[in-house]
Design a protein around this motif. Structure first.
Motif, PDB file in Angstrom:
ATOM      1  N   UNK A   1      -9.871 -10.240 -18.437  1.00  0.00           N
ATOM      2  CA  UNK A   1     -10.947  -9.587 -17.690  1.00  0.00           C
ATOM      3  C   UNK A   1     -10.416  -8.461 -16.816  1.00  0.00           C
ATOM      4  N   UNK A   2      -9.309  -8.711 -16.113  1.00  0.00           N
ATOM      5  CA  UNK A   2      -8.774  -7.693 -15.210  1.00  0.00           C
ATOM      6  C   UNK A   2      -8.259  -6.490 -15.999  1.00  0.00           C
ATOM      7  N   UNK A   3      -7.635  -6.726 -17.152  1.00  0.00           N
ATOM      8  CA  UNK A   3      -7.169  -5.615 -17.981  1.00  0.00           C
ATOM      9  C   UNK A   3      -8.337  -4.727 -18.403  1.00  0.00           C
ATOM     10  N   UNK A   4      -9.461  -5.335 -18.783  1.00  0.00           N
ATOM     11  CA  UNK A   4     -10.620  -4.553 -19.178  1.00  0.00           C
ATOM     12  C   UNK A   4     -11.131  -3.675 -18.049  1.00  0.00           C
ATOM     13  N   UNK A   5     -11.156  -4.217 -16.856  1.00  0.00           N
ATOM     14  CA  UNK A   5     -11.576  -3.440 -15.695  1.00  0.00           C
ATOM     15  C   UNK A   5     -10.585  -2.318 -15.400  1.00  0.00           C
ATOM     16  N   UNK A   6      -9.280  -2.624 -15.485  1.00  0.00           N
ATOM     17  CA  UNK A   6      -8.260  -1.651 -15.127  1.00  0.00           C
ATOM     18  C   UNK A   6      -8.150  -0.496 -16.113  1.00  0.00           C
ATOM     19  N   UNK A   7      -8.571  -0.715 -17.357  1.00  0.00           N
ATOM     20  CA  UNK A   7      -8.456   0.338 -18.361  1.00  0.00           C
ATOM     21  C   UNK A   7      -9.122   1.619 -17.882  1.00  0.00           C
ATOM     22  N   UNK A   8     -10.252   1.488 -17.190  1.00  0.00           N
ATOM     23  CA  UNK A   8     -10.919   2.670 -16.645  1.00  0.00           C
ATOM     24  C   UNK A   8     -10.475   2.947 -15.215  1.00  0.00           C
ATOM     25  N   UNK A   9     -10.417   1.913 -14.387  1.00  0.00           N
ATOM     26  CA  UNK A   9     -10.139   2.109 -12.963  1.00  0.00           C
ATOM     27  C   UNK A   9      -8.756   2.693 -12.713  1.00  0.00           C
ATOM     28  N   UNK A  10      -7.749   2.197 -13.442  1.00  0.00           N
ATOM     29  CA  UNK A  10      -6.376   2.664 -13.212  1.00  0.00           C
ATOM     30  C   UNK A  10      -5.919   3.646 -14.275  1.00  0.00           C
ATOM     31  N   UNK A  11      -6.369   3.451 -15.492  1.00  0.00           N
ATOM     32  CA  UNK A  11      -5.819   4.223 -16.604  1.00  0.00           C
ATOM     33  C   UNK A  11      -6.331   5.640 -16.723  1.00  0.00           C
ATOM     34  N   UNK A  12      -7.487   5.952 -16.127  1.00  0.00           N
ATOM     35  CA  UNK A  12      -8.084   7.275 -16.325  1.00  0.00           C
ATOM     36  C   UNK A  12      -8.281   8.046 -15.026  1.00  0.00           C
ATOM     37  N   UNK A  13      -7.660   7.611 -13.958  1.00  0.00           N
ATOM     38  CA  UNK A  13      -7.855   8.276 -12.669  1.00  0.00           C
ATOM     39  C   UNK A  13      -6.515   8.492 -11.975  1.00  0.00           C
ATOM     40  N   UNK A  14      -6.512   9.391 -11.009  1.00  0.00           N
ATOM     41  CA  UNK A  14      -5.286   9.723 -10.278  1.00  0.00           C
ATOM     42  C   UNK A  14      -5.321   9.050  -8.913  1.00  0.00           C
ATOM     43  N   UNK A  15      -4.330   8.196  -8.664  1.00  0.00           N
ATOM     44  CA  UNK A  15      -4.295   7.390  -7.453  1.00  0.00           C
ATOM     45  C   UNK A  15      -3.054   7.680  -6.619  1.00  0.00           C
ATOM     46  N   UNK A  16      -3.180   7.438  -5.328  1.00  0.00           N
ATOM     47  CA  UNK A  16      -2.041   7.336  -4.435  1.00  0.00           C
ATOM     48  C   UNK A  16      -2.251   6.085  -3.579  1.00  0.00           C
ATOM     49  N   UNK A  17      -1.179   5.332  -3.364  1.00  0.00           N
ATOM     50  CA  UNK A  17      -1.221   4.114  -2.553  1.00  0.00           C
ATOM     51  C   UNK A  17      -0.318   4.283  -1.338  1.00  0.00           C
ATOM     52  N   UNK A  18      -0.776   3.772  -0.207  1.00  0.00           N
ATOM     53  CA  UNK A  18       0.036   3.776   1.001  1.00  0.00           C
ATOM     54  C   UNK A  18       0.110   2.348   1.550  1.00  0.00           C
ATOM     55  N   UNK A  19       1.313   1.879   1.914  1.00  0.00           N
ATOM     56  CA  UNK A  19       1.454   0.501   2.400  1.00  0.00           C
ATOM     57  C   UNK A  19       0.741   0.301   3.724  1.00  0.00           C
ATOM     58  N   UNK A  20       0.161  -0.868   3.883  1.00  0.00           N
ATOM     59  CA  UNK A  20      -0.537  -1.233   5.109  1.00  0.00           C
ATOM     60  C   UNK A  20      -0.346  -2.723   5.325  1.00  0.00           C
ATOM     61  N   UNK A  21      -0.784  -3.219   6.471  1.00  0.00           N
ATOM     62  CA  UNK A  21      -0.792  -4.661   6.718  1.00  0.00           C
ATOM     63  C   UNK A  21      -2.128  -5.026   7.343  1.00  0.00           C
ATOM     64  N   UNK A  22      -2.756  -6.010   6.758  1.00  0.00           N
ATOM     65  CA  UNK A  22      -4.030  -6.508   7.268  1.00  0.00           C
ATOM     66  C   UNK A  22      -4.054  -8.012   7.072  1.00  0.00           C
ATOM     67  N   UNK A  23      -4.616  -8.730   8.027  1.00  0.00           N
ATOM     68  CA  UNK A  23      -4.699 -10.188   7.964  1.00  0.00           C
ATOM     69  C   UNK A  23      -3.335 -10.836   7.737  1.00  0.00           C
ATOM     70  N   UNK A  24      -2.279 -10.179   8.175  1.00  0.00           N
ATOM     71  CA  UNK A  24      -0.936 -10.719   8.012  1.00  0.00           C
ATOM     72  C   UNK A  24      -0.444 -10.695   6.582  1.00  0.00           C
ATOM     73  N   UNK A  25      -1.070  -9.891   5.732  1.00  0.00           N
ATOM     74  CA  UNK A  25      -0.744  -9.872   4.304  1.00  0.00           C
ATOM     75  C   UNK A  25      -0.336  -8.474   3.852  1.00  0.00           C
TER      76      UNK A  25
END
Length: 349
Positions: free
Chosen positions: A259-283
């Motif tokens: 299920x997650x792979x199917x969702x990610x095929x569009x969400x991650x595979x066809x878009x340009x992302x940048x991630x920045x580290x953060x901390x929330x809820x101690x996680x």
């Protein structure tokens, strides 16, 4: 005169001045307790915004009622007001939830009220606690624990927090809630059973400590790199077989690799992302940014909160409406913003 006695004298002097109408003295009296009161109200209410309102209302009520204050402990008095204020708010609204709470239940006809993430910067006060109390404070703001609390009736929630998180005795808790010791003990037993069934047996604090800083940075770097390169296979490979992925305020959520792979095929595979580290809820968390052609920049897309099981990701809750500046992250990234390779040495990981 020892430090403790000196502190007690200072509190007594501030209290006397506040009772005489000195607003500055009152502010100094309650300032050391404001942040921990906010954390308590967040656990009760599941919302940073509601917690801020509850604390402000608590302090306003305390100031107006100062002439009636007879307790020996200002802290207990403020917790009494804050807890009862939270109970009043809870009586007016439904519990806050995560999309996965609707597993096996009908999707609500009206819009759900969602749990909110809690910035780690608001937990700075806990560093002054002894190690055991600090661990309890941090574990009790983890998302899974706060989510489990939302399934308790409000008074059971209050009893569990006052007894197991804040360490009040049964008699003290009964006094704070205007009830009996027998009622407190009964509520505590029921609350513990419900939370034990819903909260994980191993906290994220323990898992992160066992991983260590270097391993945690590497997990963060690999996860961000996989998203930024659009490598769906690499993302899925980092997930546990029973991983879950949700995105409040969207009801839909995904479970397991397929299920997650199917969702990610569009969400991650066809878009340009940048991630920045953060901390929330101690996680471990990331501020996520999606390329926007019109703005010629990466704009905020959400705050991803990760649950780790060892070095694999067991759950992702992507809060799409989170305001990233509240987590000390910028409100946009320029076209030349660095990628995941610069995670090493970043604070917070």
């Amino acid at each position: 005169m020892g430090p403790e006695s000196t502190g007690e004298v200072a509190v007594a002097q501030l209290l006397a001045a506040a009772r005489a109408g000195d607003g500055t003295a009152f502010s100094r009296l309650v300032a050391p307790l404001r942040d921990e009161l906010r954390a308590h109200c967040y656990r009760m209410l599941g919302s940073v915004h509601d917690a801020e309102d509850a604390v402000q209302d608590t302090l306003d009520r305390a100031w107006r009622a100062l002439d009636r204050f007879e307790d020996r402990s200002v802290r207990a008095w403020l917790y009494r007001i804050a807890t009862n204020r939270a109970l009043t708010l809870l009586a007016r609204r439904g519990r806050r939830e995560l999309p996965t709470d609707f597993a096996g239940r009908d999707v609500p006809a009206v819009e759900a009220v969602w749990l909110e993430p809690y910035p780690d910067r608001l937990m700075a006060w806990s560093t002054e606690l002894d190690p055991e109390a600090r661990a309890i404070a941090r574990e009790s703001t983890e998302l899974a624990f706060v989510a489990a609390l939302q399934h308790l009736p409000p008074r059971q929630r209050a009893v569990l927090l006052l007894r197991d998180v804040l360490g009040y005795a049964a008699g003290e808790t009964a006094d704070l809630l205007d009830t009996t010791v027998a009622a407190v003990n009964s509520a505590l037993q029921r609350a513990r059973r419900i939370v034990a069934d819903r909260a994980p047996s191993v906290s994220q604090q323990r898992i992160l400590a066992e991983l260590g800083d270097a391993a945690l940075r590497e997990v963060a770097r690999r996860y961000a790199a996989a998203w930024e390169s659009g490598d769906v296979d690499a993302i899925v490979a980092m997930l546990t077989e029973d991983a879950r992925y949700s995105m409040p305020p969207l009801i839909a959520w995904y479970e397991g690799h397929e299920q997650i792979r199917g969702f990610l095929a569009d969400a991650a595979g066809r878009r340009r992302w940048r991630f920045r580290p953060a901390r929330a809820n101690g996680q471990l968390a990331f501020g996520t940014y999606l390329w926007n052609d019109a703005a010629s920049a990466y704009l905020p897309a959400g705050l991803d909160l990760l649950v780790l099981r060892g070095q694999r990701v067991a759950e992702v809750v992507s809060f799409l409406d989170a305001r990233l500046p509240a987590f000390q992250l910028p409100d946009r990234l320029p076209v030349g913003a660095g990628g995941s390779d610069d995670f090493a040495g970043r604070p917070g990981l």
